[in-house]
Scaffold this motif. Structure first.
Motif, short mmCIF file in Angstrom:
data_model
loop_
_atom_site.label_atom_id
_atom_site.label_comp_id
_atom_site.label_asym_id
_atom_site.label_seq_id
_atom_site.Cartn_x
_atom_site.Cartn_y
_atom_site.Cartn_z
N ASP A 9 0.80 -1.22 0.00
CA ASP A 9 0.00 0.00 0.00
C ASP A 9 0.83 1.27 0.00
OD1 ASP A 9 -2.52 -1.05 -0.17
OD2 ASP A 9 -2.60 -1.49 1.97
N MET A 10 2.12 1.12 0.22
CA MET A 10 2.94 2.33 0.25
C MET A 10 3.47 2.59 -1.15
SD MET A 10 4.64 2.69 3.86
CE MET A 10 5.63 1.32 4.33
N SER A 11 3.82 3.81 -1.41
CA SER A 11 4.28 4.17 -2.75
C SER A 11 5.68 3.62 -2.99
CB SER A 11 4.29 5.68 -2.90
OG SER A 11 5.38 6.21 -2.18
N GLY A 12 6.06 3.62 -4.25
CA GLY A 12 7.39 3.15 -4.59
C GLY A 12 8.47 3.89 -3.82
N GLU A 57 13.99 2.85 -13.80
CA GLU A 57 13.19 3.33 -14.94
C GLU A 57 11.72 3.46 -14.57
OE1 GLU A 57 13.93 0.59 -18.09
OE2 GLU A 57 16.10 0.83 -17.94
N LEU A 58 11.45 3.79 -13.31
CA LEU A 58 10.05 3.86 -12.87
C LEU A 58 9.65 5.29 -12.50
CD1 LEU A 58 9.96 0.68 -10.62
CD2 LEU A 58 8.68 1.01 -12.71
N PRO A 98 1.14 3.40 -5.42
CA PRO A 98 1.36 2.28 -4.49
C PRO A 98 1.95 1.07 -5.22
CG PRO A 98 -0.96 2.92 -4.56
CD PRO A 98 -0.26 3.81 -5.48
N VAL A 99 2.78 0.34 -4.52
CA VAL A 99 3.49 -0.76 -5.15
C VAL A 99 2.54 -1.87 -5.62
CG1 VAL A 99 5.09 -2.64 -4.61
CG2 VAL A 99 5.69 -0.32 -4.06
N ARG A 100 1.35 -1.97 -4.99
CA ARG A 100 0.44 -3.03 -5.43
C ARG A 100 -0.05 -2.82 -6.85
NH1 ARG A 100 -4.40 -0.13 -4.50
NH2 ARG A 100 -4.03 1.14 -2.66
N THR A 101 0.08 -1.60 -7.38
CA THR A 101 -0.35 -1.38 -8.77
C THR A 101 0.75 -1.74 -9.76
OG1 THR A 101 0.43 0.90 -8.75
CG2 THR A 101 -1.84 0.53 -8.04
N TYR A 102 1.92 -2.14 -9.25
CA TYR A 102 3.03 -2.46 -10.15
C TYR A 102 2.87 -3.85 -10.75
CZ TYR A 102 5.85 1.45 -8.33
OH TYR A 102 6.33 2.67 -7.98
N SER A 103 3.42 -4.03 -11.92
CA SER A 103 3.51 -5.39 -12.45
C SER A 103 4.67 -6.08 -11.75
CB SER A 103 3.79 -5.35 -13.95
OG SER A 103 5.12 -4.93 -14.17
N SER A 104 4.73 -7.41 -11.85
CA SER A 104 5.78 -8.10 -11.10
C SER A 104 7.16 -7.70 -11.62
CB SER A 104 5.57 -9.61 -11.16
OG SER A 104 5.53 -10.03 -12.49
N GLY A 105 7.24 -7.41 -12.90
CA GLY A 105 8.51 -6.97 -13.46
C GLY A 105 8.95 -5.63 -12.88
N MET A 106 7.99 -4.72 -12.76
CA MET A 106 8.31 -3.40 -12.19
C MET A 106 8.74 -3.53 -10.74
SD MET A 106 5.03 -1.54 -13.83
CE MET A 106 4.98 0.01 -12.97
#
Lengths: 262, 400
Positions: B104-107, B137-138, B145-153
């Motif tokens: 839930d926390m941001s990158g 490269e993000l 939030p990190v939960r919106t990232y793809s697994s690669g990201m």
């Protein structure tokens, strides 16, 4: 020690995460930090003034409140701390950091919680208290520190032992309950020390409870508005340091095999 | 410990108690004492070696040989039962990426949490923040939030943090398979840079090619002991030779075919050889060297329409090349007696890595006669450090 200092940022961020995550998803959120102890206060006050009245005490709720908040900090460090290492097992199995970071940050987050509750305590003391003694207030910081040391020592032991012996988590529930009644929280200490019905051996055992002088000091400062006795402070300090040392030794012995046991 | 040494490991041993069924609670331990039976597994017996400052060392060995345990001992996740391990300087490990990430926390916040687990202070993290974000490269997503990232990201962010810690000693366990190929190449180059800056590196990998490109020494661990220590080019061929002999013909008989082999076995492959230009069997080749693959088979029943084929895979699974006699527009073969087929490769242009050779005999309808996966393992090495999958023959020309 030096290593722990290097990892202070980790402690800081774990505390932040813990405080933030604790009431996540609940409607009242962070307000529970205050509501929970207040509700407990109401229940105990009702029980011990109306149903089972203890000695006649002026402003019983205040007498109780100034002891209850520090006690909640201590007991949650003890019971919650015991599961803290297990809760972070993924981290422990996969990455190195000084393991003591985990109980330290847990106890610290409980401590921060207590400090927040003290806002309410101060408000109550100012509004309804028996006056404010500024000299006595100066003793508040050291006694909080002593309690922190004590809670940390206990949490170090319970968190490390629980890894090897999972039953402890459940046993601790009953231990804390007993401890609550063996500490002068809901009643004045005179109930024990000046009660002829209590046998002598019990009295001397009773005084070994490290939380007794701590609670006593809080009550002196906030309820009686007087400077705590030096002997109370000294015994609280000595018991706290002993507890922390024991905690450090036990923890450092047991933490070597954490990654294998988890 | 000498002035120049970064890691000194002396007579290290580690045993694990492997519980068959361990009682977690007091009741279980008391009531079911026999459940607490355990086997003692001697994972590491007696390991000693020294790594000098700025050196890179690769640990190789088959699964379960104890190399990951050794790495965990070095990170101090585990403690040795005997012997001593000394490490000089800040140790960072790329063993578990993204430790402590909170969905839930941001990158950006997670960079702080994650880096703090490596023992960085806020100040140090502030100083590295830009580099970390840039490397991952993000930039555009860093406040989501990190939960919106793809697994690669997710992995990219985690790797960026870990590699920017600026450790004196970097321990890496099999993680150079992060993100797409571009990012992998970037990580790899970054690793080389880090090495140039004087960081000591220890890598555990099954990709021998990666170790060859970075490491000065290779340590082959077998059965809890160091079997070979030396330059990767010396150690790896021995290792492959050993792996090959245990993989291919390890007690397999004609009745029982292993998982990597199937077909009617009317014609059965009896040996697969890779020969250098002098006709000697080899398992390691310089990139661009001529290679002859010779497959010998024994005939059980006549096959009227045989198609021979080969396939080459890189150890990480990339299919590098595959062909058969039908693709190459040759008529099907009628096999009536035991024999062999050969494939002449004029230039083996596969870039340094570890490769797996499959060979096959099929019928004209594509029914396998002997489809033999993992028939041979080999490595390629090169003094030139071009990157990619294979070397394209090329010339440079400029007008400057």
């Amino acid at each position: 020690m030096k290593e722990l200092y290097n990892y202070r940022q980790m402690i800081f961020s774990l505390v932040k995460k813990d405080l933030r995550g604790r009431y996540k998803g609940s409607v009242l959120g962070f307000l529970w930090t205050f509501i929970n102890p207040l509700l407990q206060l109401i229940v105990y006050t009702l029980v011990f003034t109306t149903i089972l009245p203890v000695a006649d005490i002026d402003k019983y709720y205040l007498h109780l409140f100034v002891a209850l908040i520090p006690w909640i900090f201590f007991s949650s460090s003890l019971t919650g701390g015991s599961g803290s290492v297990i809760a972070h097992k993924d981290l422990i199995k996969k990455i190195y950091f000084p393991r003591a970071v985990i109980p330290i940050s847990y106890v610290t987050s409980c401590f921060v919680n207590m400090l927040l509750c003290f806002i309410v305590v101060f408000a109550v003391v100012i509004l309804f208290g028996n006056g404010i003694n500024f000299v006595a207030f100066l003793y508040l910081a050291p006694i909080m520190l002593v309690e922190y040391i004590l809670a940390l020592g206990v949490a170090l032991i319970s968190s490390a032992v629980t890894v090897y012996f999972r039953d402890l988590e459940h046993i601790l529930g009953i231990i804390t309950m007993a401890w609550t009644y063996l500490t002068p929280i809901m009643y004045p200490i005179e109930q024990i020390t000046e009660n002829p019905a209590v046998p002598e051996w019990f009295k001397s055992l009773y005084m070994l409870n490290p939380m007794t002088p701590v609670v006593q000091a809080y009550r002196d400062i906030l309820y009686h508005a007087r400077v705590p006795e030096l002997s109370t402070l000294l015994s609280a300090f000595l018991l706290g340091i002993t507890c922390l040392l024991a905690g450090c030794i036990i923890f450092s012995k047991l933490q070597r095999r954490f990654a294998e046991e988890l | 410990m000498g002035q120049e040494d970064a890691i000194v490991i002396k007579n290290v041993g580690k045993k694990f108690k492997v519980f068959l069924d361990k009682g977690q609670s007091f009741k279980e331990r008391m009531l079911f004492k026999n459940r607490c039976k355990y086997e003692e597994r001697n994972v590491l017996k007696d390991i000693s070696f020294t790594v000098k400052k700025g050196e890179a060392v690769g640990l190789v060995g088959h699964n379960g040989c104890g190399k990951s345990t050794l790495l965990k001992l070095m990170t101090r996740i585990l403690y040795p039962d005997k012997g001593s391990i000394e490490m000089k300087g800040r140790v960072s490990s790329l063993i578990e990426l993204g430790a402590g990430f909170h969905p839930d926390m941001s990158g950006r916040e997670n960079i702080y949490t994650n880096a703090s687990i490596f023992g960085l202070t806020k100040k140090e993290i502030d100083a590295r923040l830009e580099d970390i974000i840039k490397f991952s490269e993000l930039e555009a997503f860093i406040d989501n939030p990190v939960r919106t990232y793809s697994s690669g990201m997710y992995m990219r962010l985690a790797f960026s943090v870990a590699i920017n810690v600026d450790a004196d000693i970097l321990l890496i366990d099999e993680i150079l398979a992060v993100g797409d190929t571009n990012f992998q190449a970037k990580c790899f180059n970054r690793l080389k840079e880090i090495k140039k800056q004087g960081t000591t590196i220890v890598i555990v990998s099954h990709s021998l090619g990666q170790i060859e490109q970075i490491c000065d020494h290779s340590i082959w661990i077998d059965g809890g002991l160091i079997r070979e220590y030396g330059s990767p080019y010396d150690v790896h061929p021995m290792y492959l030779e050993y792996m090959g002999s245990h993989l291919n013909f390890g007690g397999s008989t004609s009745e029982k075919k292993s998982d990597n082999r199937w077909g009617s076995m009317a014609a059965e492959v009896s040996s697969v050889q890779m020969l250098d230009k002098d006709g000697n069997e080899q398992t390691s080749f310089v990139v661009g060297a001529p290679v002859k693959i010779r497959v010998t088979y024994e005939l059980k029943e006549n096959v009227p329409d045989a198609v021979f084929g080969i396939g080459i895979f890189r150890a990480d699974g990339v299919h590098c090349y595959g062909t058969n006699t039908r693709i190459d527009k040759m008529p099907d073969f009628e096999i009536t007696k035991s024999g062999y087929f050969e494939v002449d490769i004029e230039k083996l242009n596969l870039l340094p890595s570890e490769y797996i050779l499959d060979v096959s005999i099929e019928t004209g309808d594509g029914i396998p006669v002997d489809f033999y996966k993992n028939a041979k393992r080999f490595i390629t090495y090169s003094p030139v450090s071009d990157i990619g999958v294979l070397r394209l023959d090329h010339k440079w020309e400029t007008n400057c």
